[in-house]
Design a protein around this motif. Sequence first.
Motif, PDB file in Angstrom:
ATOM      1  N   CYS A 204      35.484 -14.011  54.519  1.00 11.76           N
ATOM      2  CA  CYS A 204      35.429 -14.782  53.267  1.00 11.76           C
ATOM      3  C   CYS A 204      36.195 -14.026  52.181  1.00 11.76           C
ATOM      4  O   CYS A 204      36.076 -12.806  52.062  1.00 11.76           O
ATOM      5  CB  CYS A 204      33.970 -14.969  52.856  1.00 11.76           C
ATOM      6  SG  CYS A 204      33.782 -15.785  51.261  1.00 11.76           S
TER       7      CYS A 204
ATOM      8  N   SER B 207      36.035 -15.180  48.833  1.00 13.10           N
ATOM      9  CA  SER B 207      35.609 -15.774  47.567  1.00 13.10           C
ATOM     10  C   SER B 207      35.170 -14.729  46.554  1.00 13.10           C
ATOM     11  O   SER B 207      35.068 -15.020  45.368  1.00 13.10           O
ATOM     12  CB  SER B 207      34.477 -16.779  47.821  1.00 13.10           C
ATOM     13  OG  SER B 207      34.477 -17.767  46.838  1.00 13.10           O
ATOM     14  N   CYS B 208      34.857 -13.527  47.036  1.00  9.97           N
ATOM     15  CA  CYS B 208      34.596 -12.439  46.083  1.00  9.97           C
ATOM     16  C   CYS B 208      35.092 -11.137  46.675  1.00  9.97           C
ATOM     17  O   CYS B 208      35.501 -11.072  47.840  1.00  9.97           O
ATOM     18  CB  CYS B 208      33.118 -12.366  45.688  1.00  9.97           C
ATOM     19  SG  CYS B 208      32.092 -11.347  46.748  1.00  9.97           S
TER      20      CYS B 208
ATOM     21  N   HIS C 101      33.841  -8.610  47.892  1.00  9.44           N
ATOM     22  CA  HIS C 101      33.256  -8.015  49.097  1.00  9.44           C
ATOM     23  C   HIS C 101      34.086  -8.327  50.347  1.00  9.44           C
ATOM     24  O   HIS C 101      34.044  -7.571  51.321  1.00  9.44           O
ATOM     25  CB  HIS C 101      31.824  -8.521  49.311  1.00  9.44           C
ATOM     26  CG  HIS C 101      30.837  -8.013  48.311  1.00  9.44           C
ATOM     27  ND1 HIS C 101      30.844  -6.731  47.832  1.00  9.44           N
ATOM     28  CD2 HIS C 101      29.796  -8.629  47.691  1.00  9.44           C
ATOM     29  CE1 HIS C 101      29.856  -6.573  46.961  1.00  9.44           C
ATOM     30  NE2 HIS C 101      29.211  -7.710  46.852  1.00  9.44           N
ATOM     31  N   CYS C 102      34.775  -9.478  50.335  1.00  7.29           N
ATOM     32  CA  CYS C 102      35.602  -9.896  51.489  1.00  7.29           C
ATOM     33  C   CYS C 102      34.831  -9.720  52.805  1.00  7.29           C
ATOM     34  O   CYS C 102      35.318  -9.093  53.763  1.00  7.29           O
ATOM     35  CB  CYS C 102      36.910  -9.105  51.531  1.00  7.29           C
ATOM     36  SG  CYS C 102      37.957  -9.401  50.099  1.00  7.29           S
ATOM     37  N   CYS C 103      33.649 -10.308  52.868  1.00  7.94           N
ATOM     38  CA  CYS C 103      32.749 -10.085  54.010  1.00  7.94           C
ATOM     39  C   CYS C 103      33.345 -10.593  55.321  1.00  7.94           C
ATOM     40  O   CYS C 103      33.756 -11.759  55.400  1.00  7.94           O
ATOM     41  CB  CYS C 103      31.450 -10.856  53.825  1.00  7.94           C
ATOM     42  SG  CYS C 103      30.494 -10.391  52.399  1.00  7.94           S
TER      43      CYS C 103
ATOM     44  N   ILE D 248      32.057 -12.070  58.643  1.00 10.78           N
ATOM     45  CA  ILE D 248      30.749 -12.680  58.915  1.00 10.78           C
ATOM     46  C   ILE D 248      30.713 -13.166  60.366  1.00 10.78           C
ATOM     47  O   ILE D 248      31.533 -13.998  60.771  1.00 10.78           O
ATOM     48  CB  ILE D 248      30.473 -13.871  57.962  1.00 10.78           C
ATOM     49  CG1 ILE D 248      30.736 -13.457  56.501  1.00 10.78           C
ATOM     50  CG2 ILE D 248      29.030 -14.362  58.112  1.00 10.78           C
ATOM     51  CD1 ILE D 248      30.637 -14.607  55.510  1.00 10.78           C
TER      52      ILE D 248
ATOM     53  N   GLY E  15      27.012 -14.090  54.402  1.00 14.56           N
ATOM     54  CA  GLY E  15      27.639 -12.969  53.705  1.00 14.56           C
ATOM     55  C   GLY E  15      26.637 -12.253  52.818  1.00 14.56           C
ATOM     56  O   GLY E  15      25.454 -12.618  52.756  1.00 14.56           O
ATOM     57  N   VAL E  16      27.122 -11.234  52.108  1.00 16.79           N
ATOM     58  CA  VAL E  16      26.253 -10.445  51.223  1.00 16.79           C
ATOM     59  C   VAL E  16      25.534 -11.346  50.211  1.00 16.79           C
ATOM     60  O   VAL E  16      24.385 -11.122  49.861  1.00 16.79           O
ATOM     61  CB  VAL E  16      27.101  -9.377  50.494  1.00 16.79           C
ATOM     62  CG1 VAL E  16      26.328  -8.726  49.361  1.00 16.79           C
ATOM     63  CG2 VAL E  16      27.578  -8.322  51.494  1.00 16.79           C
ATOM     64  N   CYS E  17      26.205 -12.385  49.748  1.00 19.37           N
ATOM     65  CA  CYS E  17      25.616 -13.286  48.746  1.00 19.37           C
ATOM     66  C   CYS E  17      24.515 -14.154  49.320  1.00 19.37           C
ATOM     67  O   CYS E  17      23.757 -14.772  48.579  1.00 19.37           O
ATOM     68  CB  CYS E  17      26.697 -14.176  48.157  1.00 19.37           C
ATOM     69  SG  CYS E  17      27.516 -15.198  49.410  1.00 19.37           S
TER      70      CYS E  17
ATOM     71  N   ARG F 135      26.819 -18.184  51.575  1.00 24.01           N
ATOM     72  CA  ARG F 135      27.974 -18.620  52.367  1.00 24.01           C
ATOM     73  C   ARG F 135      27.742 -18.103  53.781  1.00 24.01           C
ATOM     74  O   ARG F 135      27.505 -16.902  53.971  1.00 24.01           O
ATOM     75  CB  ARG F 135      29.285 -18.066  51.773  1.00 24.01           C
ATOM     76  CG  ARG F 135      29.521 -18.559  50.351  1.00 24.01           C
ATOM     77  CD  ARG F 135      30.679 -17.840  49.687  1.00 24.01           C
ATOM     78  NE  ARG F 135      31.993 -18.266  50.122  1.00 24.01           N
ATOM     79  CZ  ARG F 135      32.706 -19.239  49.574  1.00 24.01           C
ATOM     80  NH1 ARG F 135      32.212 -19.918  48.537  1.00 24.01           N
ATOM     81  NH2 ARG F 135      33.898 -19.538  50.029  1.00 24.01           N
TER      82      ARG F 135
ATOM     83  N   ASP G 232      26.568 -12.124  44.276  1.00 22.37           N
ATOM     84  CA  ASP G 232      27.064 -11.105  45.203  1.00 22.37           C
ATOM     85  C   ASP G 232      26.672  -9.701  44.744  1.00 22.37           C
ATOM     86  O   ASP G 232      26.943  -8.725  45.443  1.00 22.37           O
ATOM     87  CB  ASP G 232      28.584 -11.219  45.366  1.00 22.37           C
ATOM     88  CG  ASP G 232      29.311 -11.197  44.036  1.00 22.37           C
ATOM     89  OD1 ASP G 232      28.722 -11.629  43.022  1.00 22.37           O
ATOM     90  OD2 ASP G 232      30.459 -10.750  43.997  1.00 22.37           O
TER      91      ASP G 232
ATOM     92  N   ILE H 166      31.077 -17.186  43.976  1.00 24.92           N
ATOM     93  CA  ILE H 166      30.553 -17.441  45.319  1.00 24.92           C
ATOM     94  C   ILE H 166      30.298 -18.931  45.555  1.00 24.92           C
ATOM     95  O   ILE H 166      30.017 -19.339  46.680  1.00 24.92           O
ATOM     96  CB  ILE H 166      29.278 -16.620  45.606  1.00 24.92           C
ATOM     97  CG1 ILE H 166      28.102 -17.091  44.745  1.00 24.92           C
ATOM     98  CG2 ILE H 166      29.528 -15.143  45.386  1.00 24.92           C
ATOM     99  CD1 ILE H 166      26.779 -16.437  45.110  1.00 24.92           C
TER     100      ILE H 166
END
Length: 382
Positions: A35, A37-38, A40-42, A44, A50-52, A55, A100, A153
């Motif tokens: 991802c 969107s923030c 963190h670029c998780c 997944i 994700g961390v948030c 998502r 996030d 997010i």
Amino acid sequence: MVLLHMATLKDILDHHVAEAAPGLYEKLDRNRVRCYSCGHCCPIADGQAGVCKVRFNRGGTLYVPWGYIGGVQCDPIEKKPFFHAYCGALAYSFGMLGCDLHCSYCQNWVTSQAVRDPHAVVSPAGVTPEMLVREALHQGARLLVSTYNEPLITSEWAVAIFKEAKAAGLATAFVSNGNGTPQVLEYLRPWVDLYKVDLKSFNERRYHQLGGRLQPILETIRRLYEMGFWLEVLTLVIPGFNDSDEELTGMAEFLVSVSPDIPWHVTAFHKDYKMTDPENTSPETLMRAAEIGRKAGLHYIYAGNLPGEVGDFENTRCPDCRELLVERRGYLITAYSLTAEGRCPRCGKQIPGRWDTVFRRQITDHPYVPRRPISSDLISIS
Ligand code: SF4
């Protein structure tokens, strides 16, 4: 609007979703996704979030929040705060759920931490973009704002609403922690006019405590400015956390290196959520922070949350001739003298911002929750 009391948050998160925008994620091997969107670029894995936590990856597709709000409020634009855009306008503000980061002093923790903290009880409501825009216009709003949770997010849903808002002639804004990526800023650029970033610290260790990193936030601030968003930056000054001369100077000098024309709001902390040890920020501390900003070379510095206690730091003055351009007390505009083109009436200097050609009477100088339901339409999440 229908309050979805009977549904659990998990129901909402599982059912009010859409596929993420193509530019905001990529598919990896073994059904994993990444991802963007923030910051963190998780990465997944299938079946994980994700961390948030809002998502999530189902079968190799990234699903994101869609079709609900965690709350709405009518705010004076000065509360967001934007001091160099549409002074006195009504900002119709909505939030979703989740964040996030996990700041222990969050002043919107009920919505931002709803998916992490069982004490955060909210009543989300199913809505459509059309309903929100219709109600914003009915309230007399000049702009629609994604706020209260971290809007990055939930970017796809904000953009869906903002497309409708722009078609109706409204301006749009993000109130964000600034933990962005180049991808999400490209995605937002056509639809977001104003962007406020919370610069919470200039210390990497502090940002780790909040669940983030400093560098993506600094890069986002620089990018937002270069990409032409109207940008204002806020620092909540917390005694013992981020109020040393050294740290405040670091923040101010960084902003000057991007542009001395970026408005910097230094605002007073009040004990909230889990952070109750520091004392509330005094007017003296806030004015010290503002003086540091001035010494660093910023042209527009505002001290907030202590109306009437911070001298001239609530007002906008021309940086060249010191003419008083906008006088404020708290969120109330008490005098306004910018020209229709946003210039100083005395020396003609162009003041950066997004100004209306005329100052319209403020609809309100304090926030309120609209009593009128957004719609009588029923939206079921089951
Ligand atoms: S928005 Fe941020 S925290 Fe959430 S999944 Fe995407 S990269 Fe991770």
